[in-house]
Write an enzyme that holds these catalytic residues in place. Structure first.
Site, PDB file in Angstrom:
ATOM      1  CG  ASN A 104      -1.338   1.398   1.249  1.00  0.00           C
ATOM      2  OD1 ASN A 104      -2.006   2.073   0.417  1.00  0.00           O
ATOM      3  ND2 ASN A 104      -2.468   1.381   2.148  1.00  0.00           N
ATOM      4  CD1 TRP A 105       3.423   0.471  -2.431  1.00  0.00           C
ATOM      5  CD2 TRP A 105       3.741   1.857  -4.410  1.00  0.00           C
ATOM      6  NE1 TRP A 105       4.624   0.317  -2.611  1.00  0.00           N
ATOM      7  CE2 TRP A 105       4.571   0.372  -4.208  1.00  0.00           C
ATOM      8  CE3 TRP A 105       4.390   2.160  -5.786  1.00  0.00           C
ATOM      9  CZ2 TRP A 105       5.686   0.529  -5.001  1.00  0.00           C
ATOM     10  CZ3 TRP A 105       4.850   2.067  -7.023  1.00  0.00           C
ATOM     11  CH2 TRP A 105       5.405   0.495  -6.583  1.00  0.00           C
ATOM     12  CE  LYS A 106      -0.418   3.331   4.445  1.00  0.00           C
ATOM     13  NZ  LYS A 106      -0.128   3.293   6.526  1.00  0.00           N
ATOM     14  CG  HIS A 109      -6.477   2.043   5.296  1.00  0.00           C
ATOM     15  ND1 HIS A 109      -5.738   2.646   6.089  1.00  0.00           N
ATOM     16  CD2 HIS A 109      -4.923   1.472   4.856  1.00  0.00           C
ATOM     17  CE1 HIS A 109      -3.962   3.354   6.406  1.00  0.00           C
ATOM     18  NE2 HIS A 109      -4.105   1.521   5.808  1.00  0.00           N
ATOM     19  CD  GLU A 131      -3.578  -2.314   7.495  1.00  0.00           C
ATOM     20  OE1 GLU A 131      -2.578  -2.583   7.263  1.00  0.00           O
ATOM     21  OE2 GLU A 131      -4.238  -1.054   6.619  1.00  0.00           O
ATOM     22  CD  GLU A 176      -3.314   5.859   6.126  1.00  0.00           C
ATOM     23  OE1 GLU A 176      -3.218   5.514   5.800  1.00  0.00           O
ATOM     24  OE2 GLU A 176      -2.324   5.134   7.663  1.00  0.00           O
ATOM     25  N   GLY A 192       1.853   2.862  11.084  1.00  0.00           N
ATOM     26  CA  GLY A 192       3.013   3.800  10.169  1.00  0.00           C
ATOM     27  C   GLY A 192       3.872   4.111  12.141  1.00  0.00           C
ATOM     28  CB  SER A 228       4.432  -1.034  12.508  1.00  0.00           C
ATOM     29  OG  SER A 228       4.419  -0.472  12.281  1.00  0.00           O
ATOM     30  N   GLY A 274       2.627  -0.793   4.163  1.00  0.00           N
ATOM     31  CA  GLY A 274       2.699   0.214   3.804  1.00  0.00           C
ATOM     32  C   GLY A 274       4.232   0.670   3.578  1.00  0.00           C
ATOM     33  N   GLY A 275       4.762   2.283   4.711  1.00  0.00           N
ATOM     34  CA  GLY A 275       6.170   2.271   4.284  1.00  0.00           C
ATOM     35  C   GLY A 275       6.876   1.311   3.976  1.00  0.00           C
TER      36      GLY A 275
HETATM   37  P1  PGA Z   1       2.441   0.512   7.724  1.00  0.00           P
HETATM   38  O1  PGA Z   1       1.085   0.695   6.998  1.00  0.00           O
HETATM   39  O2  PGA Z   1       3.394  -0.116   7.020  1.00  0.00           O
HETATM   40  O3  PGA Z   1       3.757   1.140   7.325  1.00  0.00           O
HETATM   41  O4  PGA Z   1       2.849   0.247   8.866  1.00  0.00           O
HETATM   42  C1  PGA Z   1      -0.180  -0.286   7.149  1.00  0.00           C
HETATM   43  C2  PGA Z   1      -0.890  -0.180   6.523  1.00  0.00           C
HETATM   44  O5  PGA Z   1      -1.455   0.282   6.622  1.00  0.00           O
HETATM   45  O6  PGA Z   1      -1.607  -0.593   4.917  1.00  0.00           O
END
Ligand code: PGA
Length: 240
Positions: free
Chosen positions: A7-9, A94, A163, A96, A169, A200, A221-222
């Site tokens: 997930n490159w957000k 998600h 999640e 977010e 994050g 994470s 994500g990150g």
């Molecule tokens: P993260 O994000 O790996 O940066 O913690 C995961 C996600 O929100 O899908």
């Protein structure tokens, strides 16, 4: 087969997204026994799709979509248009989006139904906040999300991502044994749907999740936006 969903957000612009693909393509072309799904920003979807002629081994995912197929919905993206542009998976609900944009379970439910109707595979995100976990409410919160989000949804055509919001994050990943408990709970409520862990995940800890039988993969994500870390992560999971 286990999943790695990247997930490159909103981390990368179009140029950087293509550069990242170029930097990880060596490992992406070698991936075996693994479903890799890359979810870039909407604007990078077609550019990334064009790199598939390099016979890279991944599918394309979107990070969201709307519940209607077409009409007066300014700024929204249609699930059927995503399908036509080569997308196969869509992340829905998600945290977010739930937190920053007020996306409700009702909206998430409508999106899930629309995504399935269009012939795309939804990845539904659920998870509790730190406060909810401290109060011993994690299981109740996730169960309630599942009940509301999955009304009228075909549980055999969905991936669920557990999640925990406090792990996203933050570098504070959930203990694998705790993730296992939550995955078991989710599977028991969804007729055994595939469940991914997210929060994470990096190249160092990925194996501790994926080695668990009830963990069907990871949503990253990150760490999936850093070429070296993403390459090592794919390597470490392919080796299992
Ligand atoms: P993260 O994000 O790996 O940066 O913690 C995961 C996600 O929100 O899908």
């Amino acid at each position: 087969m286990k999943y790695v969903i990247a997930n490159w957000k909103m981390y990368l612009d179009a140029k950087k997204s293509l550069e990242l693909i170029a930097e990880v393509k060596g490992q992406l072309s070698k991936v075996k026994g693994l479903h890799v799904v890359i979810c870039p920003s909407f604007l990078s979807l077609s550019d990334i799709l064009n790199t598939k002629h390099l016979t890279l081994n991944f599918d394309l995912g979107a990070q969201d979509c709307f519940w209607a197929e077409r009409g007066a919905h300014t700024g929204e993206v249609s699930p059927t248009d995503l399908l036509e542009s080569g997308v196969k998976y869509v992340i829905i609900g998600h945290s977010e989006r739930r937190q920053e944009l007020g996306e409700t379970d009702e909206m998430v439910n409508k999106k899930l139904q629309a995504v399935q109707k269009a012939g795309l595979m939804p990845i539904l995100c659920v998870g509790e906040t730190a406060q909810e976990r401290e109060r011993g409410k994690a299981e109740e919160v996730v169960s309630n999300q599942l009940v509301k989000d999955l009304v009228g949804v075909d549980a055999s055509k969905i991936l669920i991502a557990y999640e925990p919001i406090w792990a996203i994050g933050t570098g504070k990943s959930c203990e694998p044994s705790e993730a296992v408990k939550m995955h078991q709970l989710i599977k028991s409520k969804t007729n055994n749907a595939p469940v991914l862990y997210g929060g994470s995940v990096d190249d160092k800890n990925v194996a501790s999740y994926v080695a668990e039988e009830v963990v069907d993969g990871v949503l990253v994500g990150g760490a999936s936006t850093k070429p070296e870390v993403f390459t090592n992560l794919l390597k470490n999971v392919s080796n299992l």
